[in-house]
Design a protein around this motif. Sequence first.
Motif, PDB file in Angstrom:
ATOM      1  N   LEU A 198     -11.098  15.247   4.643  1.00 38.15           N
ATOM      2  CA  LEU A 198     -12.306  14.813   3.950  1.00 38.15           C
ATOM      3  C   LEU A 198     -13.538  15.637   4.296  1.00 38.15           C
ATOM      4  O   LEU A 198     -14.630  15.332   3.819  1.00 38.15           O
ATOM      5  CB  LEU A 198     -12.569  13.331   4.231  1.00 38.15           C
ATOM      6  N   SER A 199     -13.378  16.690   5.074  1.00 36.84           N
ATOM      7  CA  SER A 199     -14.480  17.628   5.264  1.00 36.84           C
ATOM      8  C   SER A 199     -14.511  18.669   4.153  1.00 36.84           C
ATOM      9  O   SER A 199     -15.408  19.510   4.096  1.00 36.84           O
ATOM     10  CB  SER A 199     -14.379  18.329   6.625  1.00 36.84           C
ATOM     11  N   ARG A 200     -13.528  18.625   3.240  1.00 36.27           N
ATOM     12  CA  ARG A 200     -13.433  19.561   2.117  1.00 36.27           C
ATOM     13  C   ARG A 200     -13.529  18.799   0.806  1.00 36.27           C
ATOM     14  O   ARG A 200     -12.765  17.853   0.561  1.00 36.27           O
ATOM     15  CB  ARG A 200     -12.120  20.335   2.189  1.00 36.27           C
ATOM     16  N   VAL A 201     -14.453  19.211  -0.052  1.00 35.36           N
ATOM     17  CA  VAL A 201     -14.693  18.497  -1.306  1.00 35.36           C
ATOM     18  C   VAL A 201     -13.455  18.502  -2.194  1.00 35.36           C
ATOM     19  O   VAL A 201     -13.133  17.490  -2.825  1.00 35.36           O
ATOM     20  CB  VAL A 201     -15.908  19.101  -2.043  1.00 35.36           C
ATOM     21  N   SER A 202     -12.751  19.611  -2.257  1.00 35.64           N
ATOM     22  CA  SER A 202     -11.548  19.674  -3.091  1.00 35.64           C
ATOM     23  C   SER A 202     -10.502  18.664  -2.635  1.00 35.64           C
ATOM     24  O   SER A 202      -9.779  18.077  -3.461  1.00 35.64           O
ATOM     25  CB  SER A 202     -10.959  21.084  -3.064  1.00 35.64           C
ATOM     26  N   GLU A 203     -10.434  18.425  -1.318  1.00 36.62           N
ATOM     27  CA  GLU A 203      -9.485  17.456  -0.780  1.00 36.62           C
ATOM     28  C   GLU A 203      -9.898  16.028  -1.113  1.00 36.62           C
ATOM     29  O   GLU A 203      -9.058  15.158  -1.369  1.00 36.62           O
ATOM     30  CB  GLU A 203      -9.361  17.638   0.728  1.00 36.62           C
ATOM     31  N   ILE A 204     -11.200  15.763  -1.101  1.00 38.62           N
ATOM     32  CA  ILE A 204     -11.691  14.429  -1.473  1.00 38.62           C
ATOM     33  C   ILE A 204     -11.336  14.133  -2.923  1.00 38.62           C
ATOM     34  O   ILE A 204     -10.847  13.040  -3.251  1.00 38.62           O
ATOM     35  CB  ILE A 204     -13.214  14.341  -1.258  1.00 38.62           C
ATOM     36  N   ARG A 205     -11.550  15.095  -3.792  1.00 40.55           N
ATOM     37  CA  ARG A 205     -11.235  14.896  -5.212  1.00 40.55           C
ATOM     38  C   ARG A 205      -9.737  14.716  -5.418  1.00 40.55           C
ATOM     39  O   ARG A 205      -9.300  13.883  -6.231  1.00 40.55           O
ATOM     40  CB  ARG A 205     -11.789  16.063  -6.023  1.00 40.55           C
ATOM     41  N   ARG A 206      -8.929  15.477  -4.675  1.00 35.61           N
ATOM     42  CA  ARG A 206      -7.478  15.304  -4.763  1.00 35.61           C
ATOM     43  C   ARG A 206      -7.064  13.913  -4.302  1.00 35.61           C
ATOM     44  O   ARG A 206      -6.195  13.270  -4.912  1.00 35.61           O
ATOM     45  CB  ARG A 206      -6.773  16.371  -3.925  1.00 35.61           C
ATOM     46  N   LEU A 207      -7.687  13.427  -3.218  1.00 36.36           N
ATOM     47  CA  LEU A 207      -7.378  12.089  -2.723  1.00 36.36           C
ATOM     48  C   LEU A 207      -7.612  11.046  -3.808  1.00 36.36           C
ATOM     49  O   LEU A 207      -6.749  10.197  -4.067  1.00 36.36           O
ATOM     50  CB  LEU A 207      -8.237  11.772  -1.494  1.00 36.36           C
ATOM     51  N   TYR A 208      -8.784  11.101  -4.443  1.00 34.30           N
ATOM     52  CA  TYR A 208      -9.080  10.118  -5.494  1.00 34.30           C
ATOM     53  C   TYR A 208      -8.124  10.265  -6.669  1.00 34.30           C
ATOM     54  O   TYR A 208      -7.662   9.259  -7.240  1.00 34.30           O
ATOM     55  CB  TYR A 208     -10.538  10.237  -5.935  1.00 34.30           C
ATOM     56  N   ASP A 209      -7.801  11.507  -7.044  1.00 35.74           N
ATOM     57  CA  ASP A 209      -6.833  11.716  -8.129  1.00 35.74           C
ATOM     58  C   ASP A 209      -5.507  11.033  -7.805  1.00 35.74           C
ATOM     59  O   ASP A 209      -4.911  10.360  -8.660  1.00 35.74           O
ATOM     60  CB  ASP A 209      -6.594  13.214  -8.341  1.00 35.74           C
ATOM     61  N   GLU A 210      -5.045  11.209  -6.577  1.00 37.44           N
ATOM     62  CA  GLU A 210      -3.746  10.669  -6.196  1.00 37.44           C
ATOM     63  C   GLU A 210      -3.758   9.146  -6.102  1.00 37.44           C
ATOM     64  O   GLU A 210      -2.798   8.481  -6.508  1.00 37.44           O
ATOM     65  CB  GLU A 210      -3.293  11.295  -4.873  1.00 37.44           C
ATOM     66  N   VAL A 211      -4.844   8.589  -5.576  1.00 38.23           N
ATOM     67  CA  VAL A 211      -4.931   7.126  -5.476  1.00 38.23           C
ATOM     68  C   VAL A 211      -4.981   6.504  -6.873  1.00 38.23           C
ATOM     69  O   VAL A 211      -4.292   5.510  -7.153  1.00 38.23           O
ATOM     70  CB  VAL A 211      -6.145   6.701  -4.635  1.00 38.23           C
ATOM     71  N   TYR A 212      -5.774   7.106  -7.768  1.00 39.42           N
ATOM     72  CA  TYR A 212      -5.859   6.567  -9.132  1.00 39.42           C
ATOM     73  C   TYR A 212      -4.550   6.759  -9.882  1.00 39.42           C
ATOM     74  O   TYR A 212      -4.148   5.889 -10.677  1.00 39.42           O
ATOM     75  CB  TYR A 212      -7.030   7.207  -9.887  1.00 39.42           C
ATOM     76  N   GLY A 222       0.809  -1.210   0.000  1.00 40.49           N
ATOM     77  CA  GLY A 222       0.000   0.000   0.000  1.00 40.49           C
ATOM     78  C   GLY A 222       0.837   1.252   0.000  1.00 40.49           C
ATOM     79  O   GLY A 222       2.042   1.233  -0.236  1.00 40.49           O
ATOM     80  N   ALA A 223       0.153   2.372   0.255  1.00 45.72           N
ATOM     81  CA  ALA A 223       0.799   3.670   0.307  1.00 45.72           C
ATOM     82  C   ALA A 223      -0.059   4.603   1.141  1.00 45.72           C
ATOM     83  O   ALA A 223      -1.259   4.354   1.345  1.00 45.72           O
ATOM     84  CB  ALA A 223       1.001   4.234  -1.099  1.00 45.72           C
ATOM     85  N   LEU A 224       0.557   5.693   1.609  1.00 47.50           N
ATOM     86  CA  LEU A 224      -0.135   6.667   2.443  1.00 47.50           C
ATOM     87  C   LEU A 224      -0.689   7.812   1.600  1.00 47.50           C
ATOM     88  O   LEU A 224      -0.056   8.248   0.635  1.00 47.50           O
ATOM     89  CB  LEU A 224       0.821   7.253   3.485  1.00 47.50           C
ATOM     90  N   PHE A 225      -1.860   8.302   2.013  1.00 49.42           N
ATOM     91  CA  PHE A 225      -2.488   9.434   1.338  1.00 49.42           C
ATOM     92  C   PHE A 225      -3.129  10.326   2.393  1.00 49.42           C
ATOM     93  O   PHE A 225      -3.943   9.854   3.190  1.00 49.42           O
ATOM     94  CB  PHE A 225      -3.556   8.957   0.347  1.00 49.42           C
ATOM     95  N   GLN A 226      -2.787  11.608   2.368  1.00 51.27           N
ATOM     96  CA  GLN A 226      -3.336  12.550   3.340  1.00 51.27           C
ATOM     97  C   GLN A 226      -4.393  13.423   2.676  1.00 51.27           C
ATOM     98  O   GLN A 226      -4.227  13.884   1.541  1.00 51.27           O
ATOM     99  CB  GLN A 226      -2.216  13.432   3.901  1.00 51.27           C
ATOM    100  N   ALA A 227      -5.494  13.676   3.379  1.00 50.26           N
ATOM    101  CA  ALA A 227      -6.521  14.588   2.887  1.00 50.26           C
ATOM    102  C   ALA A 227      -7.484  14.920   4.013  1.00 50.26           C
ATOM    103  O   ALA A 227      -7.739  14.098   4.894  1.00 50.26           O
ATOM    104  CB  ALA A 227      -7.290  13.979   1.710  1.00 50.26           C
TER     105      ALA A 227
END
Length: 243
Positions: free
Chosen positions: A65-79, A58-63
Amino acid sequence: MSKPSPRVVLVTGASGGIGNAAAIAFAEKGDTVAVHYSASEAKAKATLEAVEKAGGSGALFQADLSRVSEIRRLYDEVYARFGRVDVVFNNSGAGAEALIQDTSEEQYDRMFDLNVKGTFFSLQEAIKRMGQGGVIINNSSVLGSHPMATTGCYCGSKAAVSMLTKCAAKEAGEKGIRVNAVAPGPVLPGMVGEDMVNRMVNLSPFKRIGEAMEVGRLCVAIASDDMSWVSGQIIGVDGAAFC
């Protein structure tokens, strides 16, 4: 449809409690785990180490999640890192005990921003991006359907999560994605304090409260092809305490 092996599993709030247990439980099946955290990088690193020790990667991802822009960034980074996500466990959440008349606006916003808004927009991203055979699991609570004094704000937020789960299952099913929720009672390690542990232990005929890993392994079961016809369900895991 069978999922690729190993699967890529995004676990939000994976730095402790149920999230940590779920990450390890998926790793025991050889899955790759995207370990999300908000603030505690040290705890998230410990989760990743446990994932690797259990046989996963696996790998670590910080975000935040109370902010929509951060949620979208999280998914971008995981993908960007893994190319796909097969399972999402929306576990991040916040809780606090307070009478309704004593609940502050700050407490309300914290719980609803993370528990409801965060879950809603993570669902949005997951449904947009996942393909046939995808699985989404939300972390609700037995208190989403069983009211309890001093937990009105938390109960309301988790009731919303349960309804979001059912609505999302109707929509996502058209893409071949299953959506369910786990509804745990109090577990250790978790967010419950000693006072609540003492109150809750006698509610179950087993005279104990649950373990986080019992919820984590339920998530693995829900995500398996053995449950391919199960969607839109809120699955309690509370040792018959609230049945």
